[in-house]
Design a protein around this motif. Structure first.
Motif, PDB file in Angstrom:
ATOM      1  N   ALA A 112       0.753  -0.979   0.316  1.00 58.50           N
ATOM      2  CA  ALA A 112       0.316   0.016  -0.444  1.00 58.50           C
ATOM      3  C   ALA A 112       0.724   1.225  -0.197  1.00 58.50           C
ATOM      4  CB  ALA A 112      -0.760  -0.135   1.259  1.00 58.50           C
ATOM      5  N   VAL A 113       2.039   1.292   0.779  1.00 57.31           N
ATOM      6  CA  VAL A 113       3.163   2.567   0.969  1.00 57.31           C
ATOM      7  C   VAL A 113       3.457   2.342  -0.272  1.00 57.31           C
ATOM      8  CG1 VAL A 113       4.350   3.467   2.526  1.00 57.31           C
ATOM      9  CG2 VAL A 113       2.959   2.290   3.427  1.00 57.31           C
ATOM     10  N   GLN A 114       3.448   1.048  -1.063  1.00 55.78           N
ATOM     11  CA  GLN A 114       4.187   1.732  -2.749  1.00 55.78           C
ATOM     12  C   GLN A 114       3.887   2.901  -3.151  1.00 55.78           C
ATOM     13  OE1 GLN A 114       5.154  -2.141  -3.273  1.00 55.78           O
ATOM     14  NE2 GLN A 114       7.153  -2.342  -3.006  1.00 55.78           N
ATOM     15  N   GLN A 115       2.200   1.789  -3.253  1.00 60.43           N
ATOM     16  CA  GLN A 115       1.441   2.415  -4.494  1.00 60.43           C
ATOM     17  C   GLN A 115       0.613   4.552  -4.170  1.00 60.43           C
ATOM     18  OE1 GLN A 115      -0.185   1.333  -7.438  1.00 60.43           O
ATOM     19  NE2 GLN A 115       1.562  -0.047  -6.328  1.00 60.43           N
ATOM     20  N   MET A 116       1.412   4.602  -2.385  1.00 65.61           N
ATOM     21  CA  MET A 116       1.349   6.209  -1.934  1.00 65.61           C
ATOM     22  C   MET A 116       2.470   6.214  -2.736  1.00 65.61           C
ATOM     23  SD  MET A 116       0.066   5.629   1.366  1.00 65.61           S
ATOM     24  CE  MET A 116      -0.758   4.485   2.475  1.00 65.61           C
ATOM     25  N   GLU A 117       4.207   6.248  -2.637  1.00 62.31           N
ATOM     26  CA  GLU A 117       5.121   6.206  -3.544  1.00 62.31           C
ATOM     27  C   GLU A 117       4.578   7.008  -4.478  1.00 62.31           C
ATOM     28  OE1 GLU A 117       7.945   5.502  -0.501  1.00 62.31           O
ATOM     29  OE2 GLU A 117       8.419   4.175  -3.431  1.00 62.31           O
ATOM     30  N   ARG A 118       3.560   6.051  -5.467  1.00 64.51           N
ATOM     31  CA  ARG A 118       3.369   5.983  -7.000  1.00 64.51           C
ATOM     32  C   ARG A 118       2.738   7.037  -6.867  1.00 64.51           C
ATOM     33  NH1 ARG A 118       4.175  -0.059  -7.351  1.00 64.51           N
ATOM     34  NH2 ARG A 118       6.924  -0.279  -7.049  1.00 64.51           N
ATOM     35  N   ASP A 119       1.554   7.744  -6.003  1.00 60.52           N
ATOM     36  CA  ASP A 119       0.543   8.376  -6.314  1.00 60.52           C
ATOM     37  C   ASP A 119      -0.708   8.077  -6.723  1.00 60.52           C
ATOM     38  OD1 ASP A 119       2.391  10.623  -5.934  1.00 60.52           O
ATOM     39  OD2 ASP A 119       2.444  11.161  -7.858  1.00 60.52           O
ATOM     40  N   ALA A 120      -0.560   6.476  -6.775  1.00 58.28           N
ATOM     41  CA  ALA A 120      -1.958   5.964  -6.673  1.00 58.28           C
ATOM     42  C   ALA A 120      -2.636   6.073  -5.759  1.00 58.28           C
ATOM     43  CB  ALA A 120      -1.637   4.849  -7.123  1.00 58.28           C
ATOM     44  N   LEU A 121      -2.161   5.785  -4.545  1.00 57.61           N
ATOM     45  CA  LEU A 121      -3.057   5.484  -3.390  1.00 57.61           C
ATOM     46  C   LEU A 121      -2.663   6.812  -2.502  1.00 57.61           C
ATOM     47  CD1 LEU A 121      -4.709   3.526  -2.046  1.00 57.61           C
ATOM     48  CD2 LEU A 121      -3.436   2.688  -1.522  1.00 57.61           C
ATOM     49  N   ARG A 122      -4.315   7.409  -2.121  1.00 56.50           N
ATOM     50  CA  ARG A 122      -4.176   8.077  -1.306  1.00 56.50           C
ATOM     51  C   ARG A 122      -3.821   7.795   0.413  1.00 56.50           C
ATOM     52  NH1 ARG A 122      -7.257  12.953  -1.914  1.00 56.50           N
ATOM     53  NH2 ARG A 122      -8.570  10.639  -3.074  1.00 56.50           N
ATOM     54  N   LEU A 123      -3.355   8.298   2.085  1.00 55.47           N
ATOM     55  CA  LEU A 123      -3.853   7.915   2.240  1.00 55.47           C
ATOM     56  C   LEU A 123      -4.896   8.332   3.641  1.00 55.47           C
ATOM     57  CD1 LEU A 123      -2.134   6.244   5.345  1.00 55.47           C
ATOM     58  CD2 LEU A 123      -1.324   8.524   5.271  1.00 55.47           C
ATOM     59  N   LEU A 178      -8.401  -5.420  -1.247  1.00 49.28           N
ATOM     60  CA  LEU A 178      -9.225  -4.565  -2.810  1.00 49.28           C
ATOM     61  C   LEU A 178      -9.169  -4.431  -3.444  1.00 49.28           C
ATOM     62  CD1 LEU A 178     -12.710  -5.973  -1.227  1.00 49.28           C
ATOM     63  CD2 LEU A 178     -10.612  -7.541  -2.174  1.00 49.28           C
ATOM     64  N   VAL A 179      -8.814  -3.128  -2.094  1.00 54.47           N
ATOM     65  CA  VAL A 179      -8.134  -1.760  -2.699  1.00 54.47           C
ATOM     66  C   VAL A 179      -7.224  -1.919  -3.760  1.00 54.47           C
ATOM     67  CG1 VAL A 179      -7.035   0.671  -2.673  1.00 54.47           C
ATOM     68  CG2 VAL A 179      -9.023  -0.011  -1.153  1.00 54.47           C
ATOM     69  N   LEU A 180      -5.914  -2.504  -3.234  1.00 52.41           N
ATOM     70  CA  LEU A 180      -4.603  -3.062  -4.359  1.00 52.41           C
ATOM     71  C   LEU A 180      -4.860  -2.970  -5.430  1.00 52.41           C
ATOM     72  CD1 LEU A 180      -2.573  -3.505  -0.968  1.00 52.41           C
ATOM     73  CD2 LEU A 180      -2.303  -1.358  -2.626  1.00 52.41           C
ATOM     74  N   GLU A 181      -5.851  -4.319  -5.454  1.00 54.14           N
ATOM     75  CA  GLU A 181      -6.265  -5.177  -6.535  1.00 54.14           C
ATOM     76  C   GLU A 181      -7.052  -4.265  -7.684  1.00 54.14           C
ATOM     77  OE1 GLU A 181      -5.940  -9.716  -5.082  1.00 54.14           O
ATOM     78  OE2 GLU A 181      -7.638  -8.848  -5.175  1.00 54.14           O
ATOM     79  N   ARG A 182      -7.539  -4.163  -6.673  1.00 57.05           N
ATOM     80  CA  ARG A 182      -8.287  -2.548  -7.984  1.00 57.05           C
ATOM     81  C   ARG A 182      -7.459  -1.635  -8.860  1.00 57.05           C
ATOM     82  NH1 ARG A 182     -14.045  -0.851  -7.372  1.00 57.05           N
ATOM     83  NH2 ARG A 182     -14.499  -3.943  -7.308  1.00 57.05           N
ATOM     84  N   ILE A 183      -7.102  -0.904  -7.796  1.00 58.67           N
ATOM     85  CA  ILE A 183      -6.575   0.119  -8.501  1.00 58.67           C
ATOM     86  C   ILE A 183      -5.359  -0.324  -9.494  1.00 58.67           C
ATOM     87  CG2 ILE A 183      -6.602   1.830  -6.328  1.00 58.67           C
ATOM     88  CD1 ILE A 183      -3.837   1.197  -5.547  1.00 58.67           C
ATOM     89  N   THR A 184      -4.654  -1.278  -9.495  1.00 60.06           N
ATOM     90  CA  THR A 184      -2.757  -2.341  -9.787  1.00 60.06           C
ATOM     91  C   THR A 184      -3.647  -2.735 -10.745  1.00 60.06           C
ATOM     92  OG1 THR A 184      -2.863  -3.710  -8.491  1.00 60.06           O
ATOM     93  CG2 THR A 184      -1.508  -1.820  -7.824  1.00 60.06           C
ATOM     94  N   GLY A 185      -4.909  -3.795 -10.723  1.00 55.33           N
ATOM     95  CA  GLY A 185      -4.977  -4.724 -11.995  1.00 55.33           C
ATOM     96  C   GLY A 185      -4.538  -5.325 -11.557  1.00 55.33           C
ATOM     97  N   ARG A 186      -3.652  -5.814 -10.825  1.00 56.07           N
ATOM     98  CA  ARG A 186      -3.013  -7.550 -10.570  1.00 56.07           C
ATOM     99  C   ARG A 186      -3.249  -8.220  -9.165  1.00 56.07           C
ATOM    100  NH1 ARG A 186       2.813  -4.940 -10.332  1.00 56.07           N
ATOM    101  NH2 ARG A 186       1.886  -2.948  -9.964  1.00 56.07           N
ATOM    102  N   ALA A 187      -3.406  -9.199  -8.961  1.00 51.64           N
ATOM    103  CA  ALA A 187      -3.690 -10.154  -7.844  1.00 51.64           C
ATOM    104  C   ALA A 187      -2.359  -9.396  -6.700  1.00 51.64           C
ATOM    105  CB  ALA A 187      -3.836 -11.316  -7.681  1.00 51.64           C
TER     106      ALA A 187
END
Length: 588
Positions: free
Chosen positions: A146-157, A232-241
């Motif tokens: 999740a924090v990796q996706q925050m670094e990439r601006d794909a997820l906001r805390l 579920l959030v991570l799989e939705r925003i990345t398109g990966r399991a």
């Protein structure tokens, strides 16, 4: 989290999720900056001696001895069938020891409360390479992703979960945020039996339909549902399991060859068995669980879940620990920026004292971190008997992997083996005397009182002042270090207020006692003593029966009055008059 509402002002971290990006302001000294030189060198791991790691070997040997005691009745049944213990500091793994059996029982006899053992030639001993079902330690991997996706601006805390999963926003969850999930402040109850639903889709629908028990952000309640929702959030925003994310973003880059979801059948002989899972103590009738995830909900989700399901070995977890202590890098690989690691080790739960929590990581929890616990110590446990603890203050790490639900979860209670291991590793980190060759050490015993007393002195002329150096780290609240005096031969003792000051800091007034965290550095102490013909003064260290910190050290005791020096520990004759009950002269 009251301070968070005003911008996470605690420690002046300034770490916020703003405008869709993770914005990190400059940090004060904290976990990632506690050992800046080592962080810049980014050490990788190798086996070595305790001395090379800067640890005291006797206490590492005691760690193994204490761990082996839990292979027997503790108090009635073994706490685990076996375990793999790993401890290190810096780039050195100074202890990597298997004990007991990875596979011992083929079944549990509920009528007699005993385990039915495999024949001796079918039992499998623990080895350094034994792989364990990590249970809830898996939550750390989901949090890292999740924090990796925050670094990439794909997820906001601070974004709502429903902004990524619209179907999640029903049943009063529309204001639940990613931060609430990562810090267990969402209001979700601890768990629900997803495995009772007939299909995967219906199990996920139960999560979407679940209503929080309390409004998000108003209470702390540890819940598996938080990390399932984050999956579920991570799989939705990345398109990966999630298992693909784990492999591509963490285990692959770091070379964690024995860390994955759903280990293949070829791994089974090297995996520690868990429970004879049958109703009513288990939610499912599965028989001996060995090589498959133990957690019923994770099993029902195909073995891949945000809260459980990762299998790993001690060495791989040590590499993960070293990566985080390095500020997110290991060798040539970087999985997080240093400021992101700092964010994970930041307490977001200041509104809930005792439930300190970073993003995914628990902080300052004596109940399993033992004397390693500090406000900066991060870690997690798993129901199967696993734990990982990182102490950035001393650059040390501890992995305890046990199969404590083998053959049945009812055999294990509490967390005593984890605490014992952490206490021994904490004690293995030396505390050098402030001056000279030795300092007085209080010890680390539970339910004990230790006193360090000066002889009776004539302070009747007034102006008497006690000075010394002091180092303390205790379980906050229950365990205290008190300076007290008596002028009636010990019939009554009264606290003596004093000041403490660390190097470069301003003096701080104390009401006669200290407790909790002091930074694990030496402080200068000064106390004005009352006037009396025969004044006896002592330090009294008292602990409760549950947990202890690293203890207390006193060095360089001196009492001076206007008429001259009344006592000086540096003088051999005076030093010989100190009465130590429970305190010892320590050179470490």
């Amino acid at each position: 989290m009251a301070e968070a509402a005003n911008g996470y002002t605690r420690r002046h971290l300034g770490a916020l999720a703003l405008g869709g990006a993770l914005a990190i302001a400059p940090f004060a000294a904290g976990p990632a900056s506690a050992v800046p030189d080592r962080a810049r060198r980014r050490p990788t791991l190798r086996h070595g001696t305790a001395e090379r790691a800067g640890l005291l070997p006797a206490h590492l040997r005691q760690l193994v001895t204490d761990a082996e005691a839990f292979l027997g009745p503790s108090p009635k049944h073994p706490w685990y069938s076996g375990a793999v213990l790993l401890a290190g500091r810096g780039g050195t793994v100074a202890l990597h020891e298997p004990i007991g059996m990875a596979v011992r029982y083929r079944a549990y006899d509920e009528k007699t409360g005993t385990g039915v053992e495999f024949p001796p030639d079918a039992q499998i001993p623990m080895t350094r390479e034994t792989v364990f079902d990590l249970a809830s330690v898996s939550k750390l991997f989901t949090s890292l992703l999740a924090v990796q996706q925050m670094e990439r601006d794909a997820l906001r805390l601070e974004a709502t979960v429903a902004s990524y999963l619209p179907e999640f926003g029903r049943a009063g969850k529309q204001d639940m945020t990613i931060r609430h999930l990562l810090t267990h402040t969402s209001g979700f109850r601890a768990w629900i039996p997803l495995y009772n639903a007939p299909t995967y889709e219906e199990r996920i629908r139960l999560v979407h339909d679940e209503a929080p028990l309390t409004p998000p952000g108003t209470a702390y309640l540890y819940s598996d549902l938080n990390l399932i929702a984050l999956q579920l959030v991570l799989e939705r925003i990345t398109g990966r399991a999630l298992d693909t994310l784990l492999r591509e973003e963490i285990t692959g880059p770091l070379g964690l060859r024995r860390t994955r979801y759903n280990p293949p059948a070829s791994w089974r002989p090297r995996i520690a068995a868990t429970e004879d899972a049958r109703r009513p103590w288990s939610g499912l009738d599965r028989g001996l669980v060995w090589g498959e995830v133990h957690d019923e909900n994770a099993y029902s989700l195909g073995g891949v879940a945000g809260h459980a399901g990762v299998f790993s070995r001690a060495w791989d977890l040590a590499v993960l620990a070293r990566t985080l202590l390095n500020g997110g890098s290991y060798g040539r690989a970087r999985i997080l920026r240093p400021e992101s690691v700092e964010l994970m080790f930041t307490d977001f739960n200041t509104a809930f004292p005792g439930d300190e929590h970073g993003l995914g990581f628990e902080l300052h929890q004596h109940w399993y971190m033992g004397a390693m616990a500090t406000p900066r110590t991060a870690g997690h446990t798993g129901f199967t008997g696993t734990s990982l603890v990182l102490d950035p203050t001393t650059d040390s790490f501890l992995v305890v992997l046990g199969n404590s639900v083998h053959p049945a979860r009812s055999w294990r209670s509490g967390s005593a083996p984890r605490v014992a291991a952490a206490n021994n590793l904490a004690r293995a980190v030396p505390v050098r005397p402030a001056r000279g060759r030795t300092a007085w050490f209080s010890g680390m015993r539970n339910a004990a009182t230790a006193t360090l007393a000066l002889p009776a002195l004539d302070t009747s002329s007034g102006g008497a002042r006690l000075t010394c150096a002091l180092w303390w780290d205790t379980e906050p609240g229950p365990d205290t270090l008190t300076l007290e005096a008596t002028d009636d031969g010990g019939a009554t003792w009264r606290p003596v207020p004093f000041t403490t000051a660390r190097a470069g800091g301003e003096p701080r007034r104390r009401p006669g006692s200290v407790t909790g965290w002091s930074g694990r550095v030496w402080h200068r102490v000064a106390a004005d003593l009352p006037a009396a013909r025969r004044l006896a003064t002592r330090w009294r260290y008292a602990t409760d029966r549950l947990y202890v910190g690293r203890g207390a050290y006193v060095d360089g005791l001196r009492v001076q009055a206007a008429a001259g020096v009344l006592f000086d520990e540096a003088r051999p004759a005076d030093a010989a008059r100190i009465e130590a009950a429970g305190w010892t002269a320590s050179a470490d």
